[in-house]
Design a protein around this motif. Structure first.
Motif, mmCIF file in Angstrom:
data_model
loop_
_atom_site.group_PDB
_atom_site.id
_atom_site.type_symbol
_atom_site.label_atom_id
_atom_site.label_comp_id
_atom_site.label_asym_id
_atom_site.label_seq_id
_atom_site.Cartn_x
_atom_site.Cartn_y
_atom_site.Cartn_z
ATOM 1 N N GLN A 38 0.858 -1.264 0.090
ATOM 2 C CA GLN A 38 0.041 -0.126 0.018
ATOM 3 C C GLN A 38 0.801 1.223 -0.111
ATOM 4 O O GLN A 38 0.686 2.140 -0.823
ATOM 5 C CB GLN A 38 -1.074 0.071 1.220
ATOM 6 C CG GLN A 38 -2.476 0.125 0.724
ATOM 7 C CD GLN A 38 -3.326 0.155 2.040
ATOM 8 O OE1 GLN A 38 -2.852 -0.199 3.132
ATOM 9 N NE2 GLN A 38 -4.567 0.314 1.940
ATOM 10 N N ASP A 39 2.103 1.130 0.781
ATOM 11 C CA ASP A 39 2.713 2.610 0.557
ATOM 12 C C ASP A 39 3.364 2.604 -0.598
ATOM 13 O O ASP A 39 3.789 3.791 -1.072
ATOM 14 C CB ASP A 39 3.886 2.254 1.762
ATOM 15 C CG ASP A 39 3.563 2.122 3.409
ATOM 16 O OD1 ASP A 39 2.263 2.718 3.466
ATOM 17 O OD2 ASP A 39 4.082 1.947 4.294
ATOM 18 N N ARG A 40 3.903 1.185 -1.199
ATOM 19 C CA ARG A 40 4.646 1.509 -2.657
ATOM 20 C C ARG A 40 3.585 2.279 -3.489
ATOM 21 O O ARG A 40 3.881 3.025 -4.102
ATOM 22 C CB ARG A 40 4.751 0.308 -3.166
ATOM 23 C CG ARG A 40 6.027 -0.390 -2.572
ATOM 24 C CD ARG A 40 6.430 -1.693 -3.311
ATOM 25 N NE ARG A 40 5.348 -2.754 -3.374
ATOM 26 C CZ ARG A 40 5.473 -3.904 -2.782
ATOM 27 N NH1 ARG A 40 6.842 -4.224 -2.379
ATOM 28 N NH2 ARG A 40 4.565 -4.561 -2.710
ATOM 29 N N GLU A 41 2.209 1.755 -3.485
ATOM 30 C CA GLU A 41 1.394 2.469 -4.146
ATOM 31 C C GLU A 41 1.208 4.052 -4.211
ATOM 32 O O GLU A 41 1.184 4.738 -4.885
ATOM 33 C CB GLU A 41 0.107 1.592 -4.402
ATOM 34 C CG GLU A 41 -0.056 0.254 -4.889
ATOM 35 C CD GLU A 41 -1.248 -0.444 -4.730
ATOM 36 O OE1 GLU A 41 -2.363 0.180 -4.212
ATOM 37 O OE2 GLU A 41 -1.292 -1.666 -4.976
ATOM 38 N N ASP A 42 1.013 4.422 -2.827
ATOM 39 C CA ASP A 42 0.913 5.607 -2.354
ATOM 40 C C ASP A 42 2.004 6.644 -3.022
ATOM 41 O O ASP A 42 1.770 7.466 -3.416
ATOM 42 C CB ASP A 42 0.722 5.952 -1.005
ATOM 43 C CG ASP A 42 -0.554 5.382 -0.486
ATOM 44 O OD1 ASP A 42 -1.494 5.237 -1.157
ATOM 45 O OD2 ASP A 42 -0.686 5.271 0.764
ATOM 46 N N ILE A 43 3.396 5.979 -2.818
ATOM 47 C CA ILE A 43 4.396 6.577 -3.161
ATOM 48 C C ILE A 43 4.477 6.833 -4.553
ATOM 49 O O ILE A 43 5.005 8.038 -5.192
ATOM 50 C CB ILE A 43 5.663 6.011 -2.649
ATOM 51 C CG1 ILE A 43 5.614 6.165 -0.927
ATOM 52 C CG2 ILE A 43 6.919 6.564 -3.087
ATOM 53 C CD1 ILE A 43 6.914 5.202 -0.416
ATOM 54 N N LEU A 44 4.035 5.851 -5.388
ATOM 55 C CA LEU A 44 4.234 5.971 -6.814
ATOM 56 C C LEU A 44 3.066 6.969 -7.308
ATOM 57 O O LEU A 44 3.265 7.536 -8.199
ATOM 58 C CB LEU A 44 3.976 4.484 -7.354
ATOM 59 C CG LEU A 44 4.075 4.390 -9.105
ATOM 60 C CD1 LEU A 44 5.370 4.875 -9.539
ATOM 61 C CD2 LEU A 44 3.640 3.171 -9.328
ATOM 62 N N GLN A 45 2.059 6.879 -6.596
ATOM 63 C CA GLN A 45 0.846 7.954 -7.016
ATOM 64 C C GLN A 45 1.534 9.091 -6.747
ATOM 65 O O GLN A 45 1.257 10.000 -7.646
ATOM 66 C CB GLN A 45 -0.278 7.513 -6.134
ATOM 67 C CG GLN A 45 -1.483 8.486 -6.364
ATOM 68 C CD GLN A 45 -1.945 8.266 -7.738
ATOM 69 O OE1 GLN A 45 -2.003 7.076 -8.387
ATOM 70 N NE2 GLN A 45 -2.612 9.250 -8.551
ATOM 71 N N GLU A 46 2.133 9.500 -5.685
ATOM 72 C CA GLU A 46 2.883 10.727 -5.397
ATOM 73 C C GLU A 46 3.726 11.173 -6.551
ATOM 74 O O GLU A 46 3.892 12.297 -6.914
ATOM 75 C CB GLU A 46 3.471 10.585 -4.222
ATOM 76 C CG GLU A 46 3.805 12.285 -3.752
ATOM 77 C CD GLU A 46 2.874 13.194 -3.542
ATOM 78 O OE1 GLU A 46 3.006 14.148 -3.757
ATOM 79 O OE2 GLU A 46 1.643 12.893 -3.340
ATOM 80 N N VAL A 47 4.527 10.187 -7.017
ATOM 81 C CA VAL A 47 5.441 10.613 -8.274
ATOM 82 C C VAL A 47 4.911 10.989 -9.315
ATOM 83 O O VAL A 47 5.111 11.986 -10.072
ATOM 84 C CB VAL A 47 6.331 9.156 -8.297
ATOM 85 C CG1 VAL A 47 7.129 9.354 -9.790
ATOM 86 C CG2 VAL A 47 7.289 8.778 -7.285
#
Length: 89
Positions: A29-38
């Motif tokens: 979930q953190d990976r997806e959130d960080i990628l979305q922020e990118v």
């Protein structure tokens, strides 16, 4: 940057960036959130001034900054909650 350009970058680099972030972030979930922020950062800044031959390195740099900010915000919210819990007891 147009939506078409951003869509193409996401299609070309999406899996690569998920794998790159996944090397240092275990929680999916953190990976997806960080990628979305990118992608949000890229949409805001645009790619007009970015050398497209160096786009991959630029994306990695943005991902590292986004990850650091994500965990900075998370640590502040945990600290604030702990302090609030301590004051009420």
């Amino acid at each position: 940057m147009t939506n078409k350009e951003l869509t193409q970058i996401v299609a070309d680099y999406g899996q690569y960036m998920m794998d790159y972030i996944g090397r240092s972030v275990a929680n999916p979930q953190d990976r997806e959130d960080i990628l979305q922020e990118v992608w949000l950062i890229l949409a805001k800044r645009g790619t007009d001034k970015i050398d497209h031959d160096k786009l991959c390195g630029y994306l990695r740099s943005v991902a590292k900054s986004a990850k650091d900010e994500f965990y900075r915000k998370a640590s502040r919210s945990v600290f604030t909650k702990d302090v609030a819990d301590y004051q009420t007891t």
